[in-house]
Design a protein around this motif. Sequence first.
Motif, PDB file in Angstrom:
ATOM      1  N   ALA A 141       0.826  -1.217   0.000  1.00 26.05           N
ATOM      2  CA  ALA A 141       0.000   0.000   0.000  1.00 26.05           C
ATOM      3  C   ALA A 141       0.855   1.260   0.000  1.00 26.05           C
ATOM      4  O   ALA A 141       0.552   2.231  -0.713  1.00 26.05           O
ATOM      5  CB  ALA A 141      -0.946  -0.003   1.199  1.00 26.05           C
ATOM      6  N   ALA A 142       1.929   1.271   0.780  1.00 27.65           N
ATOM      7  CA  ALA A 142       2.783   2.464   0.852  1.00 27.65           C
ATOM      8  C   ALA A 142       3.390   2.780  -0.510  1.00 27.65           C
ATOM      9  O   ALA A 142       3.464   3.948  -0.902  1.00 27.65           O
ATOM     10  CB  ALA A 142       3.877   2.266   1.897  1.00 27.65           C
ATOM     11  N   GLU A 143       3.814   1.766  -1.241  1.00 23.90           N
ATOM     12  CA  GLU A 143       4.407   2.003  -2.554  1.00 23.90           C
ATOM     13  C   GLU A 143       3.383   2.540  -3.539  1.00 23.90           C
ATOM     14  O   GLU A 143       3.680   3.429  -4.340  1.00 23.90           O
ATOM     15  CB  GLU A 143       5.038   0.719  -3.083  1.00 23.90           C
ATOM     16  N   VAL A 144       2.162   2.008  -3.496  1.00 28.58           N
ATOM     17  CA  VAL A 144       1.098   2.510  -4.368  1.00 28.58           C
ATOM     18  C   VAL A 144       0.869   3.990  -4.063  1.00 28.58           C
ATOM     19  O   VAL A 144       0.811   4.822  -4.972  1.00 28.58           O
ATOM     20  CB  VAL A 144      -0.200   1.698  -4.181  1.00 28.58           C
ATOM     21  N   ARG A 145       0.791   4.330  -2.790  1.00 30.08           N
ATOM     22  CA  ARG A 145       0.551   5.733  -2.410  1.00 30.08           C
ATOM     23  C   ARG A 145       1.733   6.625  -2.762  1.00 30.08           C
ATOM     24  O   ARG A 145       1.542   7.750  -3.224  1.00 30.08           O
ATOM     25  CB  ARG A 145       0.234   5.806  -0.910  1.00 30.08           C
ATOM     26  N   LEU A 146       2.960   6.146  -2.550  1.00 28.17           N
ATOM     27  CA  LEU A 146       4.135   6.939  -2.900  1.00 28.17           C
ATOM     28  C   LEU A 146       4.222   7.199  -4.406  1.00 28.17           C
ATOM     29  O   LEU A 146       4.776   8.225  -4.830  1.00 28.17           O
ATOM     30  CB  LEU A 146       5.415   6.255  -2.417  1.00 28.17           C
ATOM     31  N   ALA A 147       3.664   6.316  -5.208  1.00 26.55           N
ATOM     32  CA  ALA A 147       3.630   6.507  -6.656  1.00 26.55           C
ATOM     33  C   ALA A 147       2.429   7.353  -7.074  1.00 26.55           C
ATOM     34  O   ALA A 147       2.168   7.505  -8.268  1.00 26.55           O
ATOM     35  CB  ALA A 147       3.609   5.157  -7.367  1.00 26.55           C
ATOM     36  N   GLY A 148       1.696   7.891  -6.092  1.00 26.36           N
ATOM     37  CA  GLY A 148       0.574   8.778  -6.374  1.00 26.36           C
ATOM     38  C   GLY A 148      -0.762   8.103  -6.524  1.00 26.36           C
ATOM     39  O   GLY A 148      -1.771   8.756  -6.801  1.00 26.36           O
ATOM     40  N   GLY A 149      -0.800   6.780  -6.361  1.00 22.15           N
ATOM     41  CA  GLY A 149      -2.042   6.046  -6.537  1.00 22.15           C
ATOM     42  C   GLY A 149      -2.944   6.093  -5.320  1.00 22.15           C
ATOM     43  O   GLY A 149      -2.525   6.439  -4.217  1.00 22.15           O
ATOM     44  N   ASP A 150      -4.190   5.744  -5.552  1.00 18.39           N
ATOM     45  CA  ASP A 150      -5.184   5.599  -4.489  1.00 18.39           C
ATOM     46  C   ASP A 150      -5.243   4.106  -4.180  1.00 18.39           C
ATOM     47  O   ASP A 150      -5.786   3.323  -4.971  1.00 18.39           O
ATOM     48  CB  ASP A 150      -6.536   6.124  -4.977  1.00 18.39           C
ATOM     49  N   TYR A 151      -4.660   3.705  -3.041  1.00 20.19           N
ATOM     50  CA  TYR A 151      -4.636   2.287  -2.684  1.00 20.19           C
ATOM     51  C   TYR A 151      -6.058   1.817  -2.394  1.00 20.19           C
ATOM     52  O   TYR A 151      -6.749   2.370  -1.535  1.00 20.19           O
ATOM     53  CB  TYR A 151      -3.739   2.041  -1.470  1.00 20.19           C
ATOM     54  N   ALA A 152      -6.496   0.797  -3.118  1.00 17.82           N
ATOM     55  CA  ALA A 152      -7.834   0.231  -2.941  1.00 17.82           C
ATOM     56  C   ALA A 152      -7.736  -0.914  -1.933  1.00 17.82           C
ATOM     57  O   ALA A 152      -7.245  -1.994  -2.261  1.00 17.82           O
ATOM     58  CB  ALA A 152      -8.382  -0.261  -4.279  1.00 17.82           C
ATOM     59  N   ASP A 153      -8.187  -0.673  -0.733  1.00 12.44           N
ATOM     60  CA  ASP A 153      -8.177  -1.668   0.340  1.00 12.44           C
ATOM     61  C   ASP A 153      -9.451  -2.492   0.229  1.00 12.44           C
ATOM     62  O   ASP A 153     -10.471  -2.161   0.817  1.00 12.44           O
ATOM     63  CB  ASP A 153      -8.083  -0.960   1.697  1.00 12.44           C
ATOM     64  N   ILE A 154      -9.393  -3.544  -0.573  1.00 14.49           N
ATOM     65  CA  ILE A 154     -10.566  -4.369  -0.850  1.00 14.49           C
ATOM     66  C   ILE A 154     -10.364  -5.767  -0.281  1.00 14.49           C
ATOM     67  O   ILE A 154      -9.241  -6.164   0.007  1.00 14.49           O
ATOM     68  CB  ILE A 154     -10.843  -4.431  -2.374  1.00 14.49           C
ATOM     69  N   PRO A 155     -11.441  -6.530  -0.110  1.00 15.98           N
ATOM     70  CA  PRO A 155     -11.298  -7.903   0.385  1.00 15.98           C
ATOM     71  C   PRO A 155     -10.390  -8.736  -0.527  1.00 15.98           C
ATOM     72  O   PRO A 155     -10.317  -8.506  -1.738  1.00 15.98           O
ATOM     73  CB  PRO A 155     -12.732  -8.443   0.376  1.00 15.98           C
ATOM     74  N   VAL A 156      -9.709  -9.702   0.065  1.00 13.56           N
ATOM     75  CA  VAL A 156      -8.690 -10.496  -0.637  1.00 13.56           C
ATOM     76  C   VAL A 156      -9.244 -11.264  -1.833  1.00 13.56           C
ATOM     77  O   VAL A 156      -8.502 -11.614  -2.742  1.00 13.56           O
ATOM     78  CB  VAL A 156      -7.957 -11.433   0.348  1.00 13.56           C
ATOM     79  N   GLU A 157     -10.557 -11.482  -1.881  1.00 10.41           N
ATOM     80  CA  GLU A 157     -11.123 -12.213  -3.014  1.00 10.41           C
ATOM     81  C   GLU A 157     -11.721 -11.284  -4.073  1.00 10.41           C
ATOM     82  O   GLU A 157     -12.347 -11.740  -5.025  1.00 10.41           O
ATOM     83  CB  GLU A 157     -12.178 -13.228  -2.531  1.00 10.41           C
ATOM     84  N   GLN A 158     -11.482  -9.992  -3.952  1.00  8.19           N
ATOM     85  CA  GLN A 158     -12.028  -9.022  -4.896  1.00  8.19           C
ATOM     86  C   GLN A 158     -10.929  -8.442  -5.786  1.00  8.19           C
ATOM     87  O   GLN A 158      -9.744  -8.601  -5.516  1.00  8.19           O
ATOM     88  CB  GLN A 158     -12.738  -7.887  -4.143  1.00  8.19           C
ATOM     89  N   ALA A 159     -11.346  -7.748  -6.844  1.00  8.88           N
ATOM     90  CA  ALA A 159     -10.428  -7.068  -7.765  1.00  8.88           C
ATOM     91  C   ALA A 159     -11.059  -5.730  -8.121  1.00  8.88           C
ATOM     92  O   ALA A 159     -12.247  -5.497  -7.861  1.00  8.88           O
ATOM     93  CB  ALA A 159     -10.210  -7.910  -9.018  1.00  8.88           C
ATOM     94  N   ILE A 160     -10.263  -4.851  -8.696  1.00 12.43           N
ATOM     95  CA  ILE A 160     -10.762  -3.535  -9.085  1.00 12.43           C
ATOM     96  C   ILE A 160     -10.198  -3.177 -10.455  1.00 12.43           C
ATOM     97  O   ILE A 160      -9.033  -3.431 -10.738  1.00 12.43           O
ATOM     98  CB  ILE A 160     -10.409  -2.467  -8.024  1.00 12.43           C
TER      99      ILE A 160
END
Length: 190
Positions: A141-160
């Motif tokens: 999550a930290a790397e996604v945010r550091l790259a400017g992304g919006d980290y999607a905290d979703i259930p482990v069986e989901q996708a976005i």
Amino acid sequence: MAKLLLLAGDFVEDYEIMVPFQALQAMGHTVDAICPEKAKGETIKTAIHDFEGDQTYSEKPGHLFTLNASFNDIKPEDYDGLVIPGGRAPEYLRMNDSVLTLVRHFIESDKPVAAICHGAQLLAAAVSLSGRQVSAYPACAAEVRLAGGDYADIPVEQAITCGHLVTAPAWPAHPEWLKQFQTLLSSLES
């Protein structure tokens, strides 16, 4: 059907390479699995990550996976989409300039990209994720945010899906992750 590139390396997560490799072929797509510094017919080692109630996943030896294409022989422009499995491979692959150039090609060309688990480490190293919702294993999550992304905290069986990018936290999301990726690939045919 689409011609897809699957980018991996030693200690890629076993399910996250084998399941999409086989499932996408079963759907009729061509899938070329590559690894930097390795050629068609060579193998990479996989690791099995499991969720057993610990603070993070456990890791066990996986299988040998045989590559069916050579990294040095492929041309990204010949491919319709990219698959990035997780595991430990993205951690060191993101330091390879040729790998980053490859990932950039797919993102900047708006070609469908499916990344799962630690695959987000390659995305974050290759491009700005600004304006994108990206899921990944929570430790990324930290790397996604550091790259400017919006980290999607979703259930482990989901996708976005966000634009041409489909991401998921880990292999339990395979059904949803592959279904969403297939939707993007189907749009190529229209």
